[in-house]
Design a protein around this motif. Structure first.
Motif, short mmCIF file in Angstrom:
data_model
loop_
_atom_site.label_atom_id
_atom_site.label_comp_id
_atom_site.label_asym_id
_atom_site.label_seq_id
_atom_site.Cartn_x
_atom_site.Cartn_y
_atom_site.Cartn_z
N UNK A 270 0.85 -1.19 0.00
CA UNK A 270 0.00 0.00 0.00
C UNK A 270 0.88 1.24 0.00
N UNK A 271 0.45 2.25 -0.76
CA UNK A 271 1.04 3.58 -0.63
C UNK A 271 0.34 4.31 0.52
N UNK A 272 1.08 5.08 1.29
CA UNK A 272 0.48 5.93 2.31
C UNK A 272 0.92 7.37 2.05
N UNK A 273 -0.02 8.28 2.17
CA UNK A 273 0.20 9.68 1.88
C UNK A 273 0.87 10.36 3.08
N UNK A 274 2.13 10.71 2.93
CA UNK A 274 2.89 11.28 4.05
C UNK A 274 2.57 12.74 4.28
N UNK A 275 2.01 13.42 3.28
CA UNK A 275 1.62 14.80 3.51
C UNK A 275 0.41 14.86 4.44
N UNK A 276 -0.53 13.93 4.23
CA UNK A 276 -1.64 13.80 5.17
C UNK A 276 -1.12 13.38 6.54
N UNK A 277 -0.19 12.44 6.52
CA UNK A 277 0.38 11.94 7.78
C UNK A 277 1.11 13.02 8.56
N UNK A 278 1.83 13.90 7.86
CA UNK A 278 2.56 14.97 8.54
C UNK A 278 1.61 16.00 9.14
N UNK A 279 0.51 16.28 8.41
CA UNK A 279 -0.50 17.18 8.96
C UNK A 279 -1.08 16.60 10.24
N UNK A 280 -1.28 15.29 10.27
CA UNK A 280 -1.79 14.63 11.47
C UNK A 280 -0.78 14.69 12.61
N UNK A 281 0.51 14.55 12.27
CA UNK A 281 1.56 14.61 13.29
C UNK A 281 1.62 15.99 13.93
N UNK A 282 1.47 17.03 13.12
CA UNK A 282 1.47 18.39 13.66
C UNK A 282 0.22 18.63 14.51
N UNK A 283 -0.88 18.02 14.11
CA UNK A 283 -2.09 18.11 14.93
C UNK A 283 -1.86 17.41 16.27
N UNK A 284 -1.19 16.26 16.25
CA UNK A 284 -0.87 15.56 17.49
C UNK A 284 -0.01 16.42 18.39
N UNK A 285 0.93 17.18 17.81
CA UNK A 285 1.76 18.10 18.59
C UNK A 285 0.90 19.14 19.29
N UNK A 286 -0.08 19.68 18.57
CA UNK A 286 -0.95 20.70 19.16
C UNK A 286 -1.83 20.12 20.26
N UNK A 287 -2.33 18.90 20.03
CA UNK A 287 -3.17 18.25 21.04
C UNK A 287 -2.38 18.00 22.31
N UNK A 288 -1.16 17.50 22.16
CA UNK A 288 -0.33 17.21 23.32
C UNK A 288 0.01 18.49 24.07
N UNK A 289 0.24 19.58 23.34
CA UNK A 289 0.51 20.86 24.00
C UNK A 289 -0.72 21.35 24.74
N UNK A 290 -1.89 21.18 24.14
CA UNK A 290 -3.13 21.63 24.76
C UNK A 290 -3.40 20.87 26.06
N UNK A 291 -3.00 19.62 26.12
CA UNK A 291 -3.26 18.82 27.31
C UNK A 291 -2.54 19.36 28.54
N UNK A 292 -1.48 20.12 28.33
CA UNK A 292 -0.74 20.69 29.47
C UNK A 292 -1.26 22.08 29.84
#
Length: 310
Positions: A270-292
């Motif tokens: 399978x191909x996986x779209x890393x541009x979508x994946x990177x956007x999700x990773x940056x979202x994860x960064x924001x979520x983790x920051x918000x938790x603090x």
């Protein structure tokens, strides 16, 4: 030639929370990084996984009813008993065979390295495993494996993790157009029905990493005294920078999932779209920051005047 370099990076030292300990590129003492899989875990819908754990716990308890005698003696509201109940639940899941698939996956990962090296499988390899490896070879024959199990650091996210494969490929891409270059690859030995976004995010993070050579700062974690001293020892910026190597010419647009369900004798790419994946990773960064973030809830203040203050 199928393989260029199959020398894996040795195990990175880790702290008590299993976080990799690395020397920052700018120098200093070892610091813990969040594991890549842990970092992006907050974007995953865990409903299916949670339901699966519940089922496995019940199946394990049914297989060993004596566990329930211990459970009846514990109070789920007491901290010590909570820990004991958690441990019993994990035991039940193990008894149900839930960890067997994980162990099988590790075994297939090991066998796949024999295939990538072009070496014969170990004597006594089960027929089912041989069929799985034949399927793996057939599906990946167009790849040259440049590296296996390499640890990378992504300073921008404060993460560290180990990717499965660095694959060189030239041929049709996701849209049928010709692509060529190096791609991050990941071998999955279970179902990939769920978790596509997490897989894309995981590979996207790896594609933006830098190789980190921990062997420049050797330590034996089993030697507690030496390990404690190592964690307090600063390293100069010049020396630290030498441990980092850019991950050059790796696609940050596409990654590759190699899906080999254990015992299926069937391997699918399978191909996986890393541009979508990177956007999700940056979202994860924001979520983790918000938790603090603090101050989301404040004590109620009445209109009455404190007599002492008056």
């Amino acid at each position: 030639m199928r393989i260029v370099d199959l020398t894996p990076t040795p195990t990175v030292p880790r702290d008590g929370w299993d976080r990799p300990l690395v020397i920052p590129k700018q120098g200093g003492k070892p610091v813990p990084l969040t594991r890549t899989t842990t970092f992006i875990d907050c974007i995953e819908d865990k409903t299916a996984l949670s339901d699966w754990h519940k089922r496995m716990t019940l199946v394990g308890a049914a297989k060993r009813p004596s566990m329930l005698d211990v459970v009846r003696q514990l109070d789920p509201e007491q901290p010590d008993d909570k820990r004991k109940l958690n441990a019993l639940a994990e035991q039940a899941i193990d008894i149900a065979g839930a960890n067997t698939k994980r162990e099988k996956g590790t075994h297939l990962h090991t066998l796949s390295e024999y295939v990538d090296r072009g070496d014969p499988l170990p004597a006594g390899t089960a027929v089912r495993d041989q069929l799985d490896m034949a399927a793996y070879l057939g599906a990946t024959v167009e790849f040259d494996v440049k590296a296996v199990e390499r640890f990378v650091v992504v300073p921008e996210l404060g993460t560290g993790g180990t990717f499965d494969r660095l694959l060189e490929y030239a041929g049709p891409g996701p849209d049928g157009e010709h692509v060529e270059g190096n791609f991050i690859g990941d071998l999955k030995t279970g179902s990939v029905r769920y978790g596509a976004l997490k897989m894309a995010s995981q590979l996207a993070v790896y594609s933006r990493g830098e190789f980190y050579d921990y062997t420049r700062f050797p330590v034996d974690p089993a030697d507690k005294k030496a390990f404690a001293a190592w964690k307090k020892r600063p390293v100069s910026a010049d020396e630290a920078a030498q441990a980092y190597t850019p991950l050059r010419e790796v696609s940050q647009k596409w990654g590759i999932i190699i899906n080999l369900p254990a015992g299926s004798a069937d391997c699918t790419l399978y191909w996986v779209d890393l541009e979508i994946g990177w956007a999700a990773a940056r979202l994860a960064r924001d979520i983790r920051a918000m938790r603090s973030t603090t101050g989301a809830m404040l004590p109620w203040v009445t209109g009455l005047t404190d007599p002492k203050a008056a």
